[in-house]
Design an enzyme around this catalytic site. Structure first.
Site, PDB file in Angstrom:
ATOM      1  N   LYS A 124     -21.660  -1.701  13.007  1.00  0.00           N
ATOM      2  CA  LYS A 124     -22.350  -0.135  13.520  1.00  0.00           C
ATOM      3  C   LYS A 124     -24.274  -0.169  13.826  1.00  0.00           C
ATOM      4  O   LYS A 124     -24.982  -0.486  14.724  1.00  0.00           O
ATOM      5  CB  LYS A 124     -22.406   0.025  11.310  1.00  0.00           C
ATOM      6  CG  LYS A 124     -23.216   1.267  11.736  1.00  0.00           C
ATOM      7  CD  LYS A 124     -23.153   1.829  10.399  1.00  0.00           C
ATOM      8  CE  LYS A 124     -24.381   2.090   9.699  1.00  0.00           C
ATOM      9  NZ  LYS A 124     -25.774   3.082  10.456  1.00  0.00           N
ATOM     10  N   ASP A 178     -22.536   5.092  14.814  1.00  0.00           N
ATOM     11  CA  ASP A 178     -22.899   5.995  13.495  1.00  0.00           C
ATOM     12  C   ASP A 178     -23.749   7.254  13.950  1.00  0.00           C
ATOM     13  O   ASP A 178     -25.152   6.682  13.475  1.00  0.00           O
ATOM     14  CB  ASP A 178     -23.145   5.438  12.623  1.00  0.00           C
ATOM     15  CG  ASP A 178     -23.399   6.138  11.056  1.00  0.00           C
ATOM     16  OD1 ASP A 178     -23.375   7.095  10.777  1.00  0.00           O
ATOM     17  OD2 ASP A 178     -24.174   4.770  10.146  1.00  0.00           O
ATOM     18  N   LYS A 203     -24.038  10.101  12.959  1.00  0.00           N
ATOM     19  CA  LYS A 203     -24.107  11.393  12.082  1.00  0.00           C
ATOM     20  C   LYS A 203     -24.741  12.418  12.641  1.00  0.00           C
ATOM     21  O   LYS A 203     -25.444  13.331  12.303  1.00  0.00           O
ATOM     22  CB  LYS A 203     -25.400  10.943  11.108  1.00  0.00           C
ATOM     23  CG  LYS A 203     -25.108   9.974   9.840  1.00  0.00           C
ATOM     24  CD  LYS A 203     -25.829  10.167   8.975  1.00  0.00           C
ATOM     25  CE  LYS A 203     -25.760   8.115   8.176  1.00  0.00           C
ATOM     26  NZ  LYS A 203     -26.175   7.535   9.223  1.00  0.00           N
ATOM     27  N   ASP A 226     -24.484  19.621  13.821  1.00  0.00           N
ATOM     28  CA  ASP A 226     -24.718  20.520  15.153  1.00  0.00           C
ATOM     29  C   ASP A 226     -23.822  21.888  14.898  1.00  0.00           C
ATOM     30  O   ASP A 226     -22.682  21.511  14.071  1.00  0.00           O
ATOM     31  CB  ASP A 226     -25.512  20.430  16.256  1.00  0.00           C
ATOM     32  CG  ASP A 226     -26.038  21.340  16.778  1.00  0.00           C
ATOM     33  OD1 ASP A 226     -26.274  22.730  17.273  1.00  0.00           O
ATOM     34  OD2 ASP A 226     -27.502  20.165  17.763  1.00  0.00           O
ATOM     35  N   PRO A 269     -20.505  23.363  16.107  1.00  0.00           N
ATOM     36  CA  PRO A 269     -19.396  23.189  16.698  1.00  0.00           C
ATOM     37  C   PRO A 269     -19.240  22.884  18.258  1.00  0.00           C
ATOM     38  O   PRO A 269     -18.933  21.918  18.300  1.00  0.00           O
ATOM     39  CB  PRO A 269     -18.410  24.552  16.036  1.00  0.00           C
ATOM     40  CG  PRO A 269     -18.824  25.381  14.810  1.00  0.00           C
ATOM     41  CD  PRO A 269     -20.287  25.753  15.023  1.00  0.00           C
ATOM     42  N   THR A 321     -26.435   8.472   1.098  1.00  0.00           N
ATOM     43  CA  THR A 321     -26.614   7.036  -0.026  1.00  0.00           C
ATOM     44  C   THR A 321     -28.092   7.304  -0.705  1.00  0.00           C
ATOM     45  O   THR A 321     -28.115   6.641  -1.749  1.00  0.00           O
ATOM     46  CB  THR A 321     -25.343   5.942  -0.014  1.00  0.00           C
ATOM     47  OG1 THR A 321     -26.140   5.535   1.546  1.00  0.00           O
ATOM     48  CG2 THR A 321     -23.986   5.934  -0.157  1.00  0.00           C
ATOM     49  N   ARG A 330     -29.987  -4.044   5.775  1.00  0.00           N
ATOM     50  CA  ARG A 330     -30.574  -5.052   5.514  1.00  0.00           C
ATOM     51  C   ARG A 330     -30.403  -6.051   4.969  1.00  0.00           C
ATOM     52  O   ARG A 330     -31.519  -7.663   5.304  1.00  0.00           O
ATOM     53  CB  ARG A 330     -32.412  -4.338   4.853  1.00  0.00           C
ATOM     54  CG  ARG A 330     -32.326  -3.624   6.031  1.00  0.00           C
ATOM     55  CD  ARG A 330     -33.242  -2.020   5.011  1.00  0.00           C
ATOM     56  NE  ARG A 330     -32.371  -1.659   4.478  1.00  0.00           N
ATOM     57  CZ  ARG A 330     -33.058  -0.349   3.842  1.00  0.00           C
ATOM     58  NH1 ARG A 330     -34.145   0.436   3.930  1.00  0.00           N
ATOM     59  NH2 ARG A 330     -32.115   1.082   3.541  1.00  0.00           N
TER      60      ARG A 330
END
Ligand code: C5P
Length: 245
Positions: free
Chosen positions: A35, A62, A64, A67, A69, A120, A217
């Protein structure tokens, strides 16, 4: 049966492509999916994706995206054009943004769009403080499920969700919908810098129905990253045996 290696995605959370490639090479032969997130992409851009892919690895980009569309559509198209197999958007951007990102990704080369339900690192208290949910029992869980449903309806191939919500999402969204799970910890306590709140073990996430887990990590900071990856792969293989195809 999906091989355990297909189910482990290691996060290359590094400030430079050189450092990221060291971990890639250290894990070669064990891990095939990596990732690339905001840190490495901001530092290395599409060349970071190209460098990891040139080693024969699959890339989950990733970023994320969150914003309006039209911006999301264009960003998703550019993200997909890097050759990444999966990209991410925030469900908080709303149904129209999700659909726009899916369309952009299709035009960019066909990367699947995964939607982040709720980070998360957020728990009920923090979500209540920013006004996203009330403090009632089950509020976070309900929000995650609602967002998974919206993501599926918008054409996303799956969601990112915490280990704690996998079972309920699988039941709600059915077998073909991807569930990718970060916040995985196979040892107690992640150290003083650990910001993850809704955590669980890799094995539990897989036996609950997750397709893949993302680990950062725990592997990156290990004295022996290969041994750490092997422990995770064993847990995943064992859990997958018990959870059907
Ligand atoms: O180090 P750790 O295992 O917590 O890393 C988890 C990785 O997954 C990080 O790269 C983080 O950005 C990402 N992630 C997450 N929670 C989400 C989505 C992505 O932790 N909801």
């Amino acid at each position: 049966m999906i091989a355990a290696a297909e189910r482990l995605i290691v996060a290359l959370d590094y400030p430079s492509v050189e450092e990221a490639l060291v971990l890639c090479d250290t894990l070669a032969g064990l891990v095939t999916r990596f990732k690339i997130g905001l840190e490495l992409f901001t530092a290395g851009g599409p060349l970071a994706v190209a460098a990891v892919r040139a080693r024969g690895m699959r890339v989950f980009l990733d970023l994320k995206i969150h914003d309006i569309p039209e911006t999301a559509r264009r960003a998703a198209r550019a993200a997909a054009a890097t050759g990444a197999e999966l990209i991410t958007v925030h469900t908080a951007g709303g149904p129209a943004m999700l659909a726009a990102a899916v369309e952009g990704a299709r035009h960019g080369g066909g990367a699947g769009v995964l939607a982040v339900t709720v980070l998360t690192s957020l728990d009920a208290l923090e979500l209540a403080r920013i006004g996203t949910v009330g403090t009632g029992a089950g509020a976070v869980h309900d929000l995650v499920l609602k967002r998974a449903e919206v993501a599926q309806a918008a054409g996303c191939v799956g969601v990112i969700a915490s280990p704690r919500e996998v079972k309920a999402i699988r039941a709600l969204c059915g077998p073909g919908f991807l569930i990718v799970t970060p916040g995985v910890r196979s040892h107690d306590g992640g150290g003083e810098n650990d910001d993850q709140k809704r955590t669980g073990s890799a094995g539990q996430a897989i036996s609950d129905g997750a397709d893949a887990v993302v680990v950062g990590r725990q592997v990156r900071d290990a004295a022996q990253p290969r041994s750490e990856a092997l422990i995770l792969l064993d847990q995943i293989a064992l859990a997958a045996l018990g959870s059907g195809p």
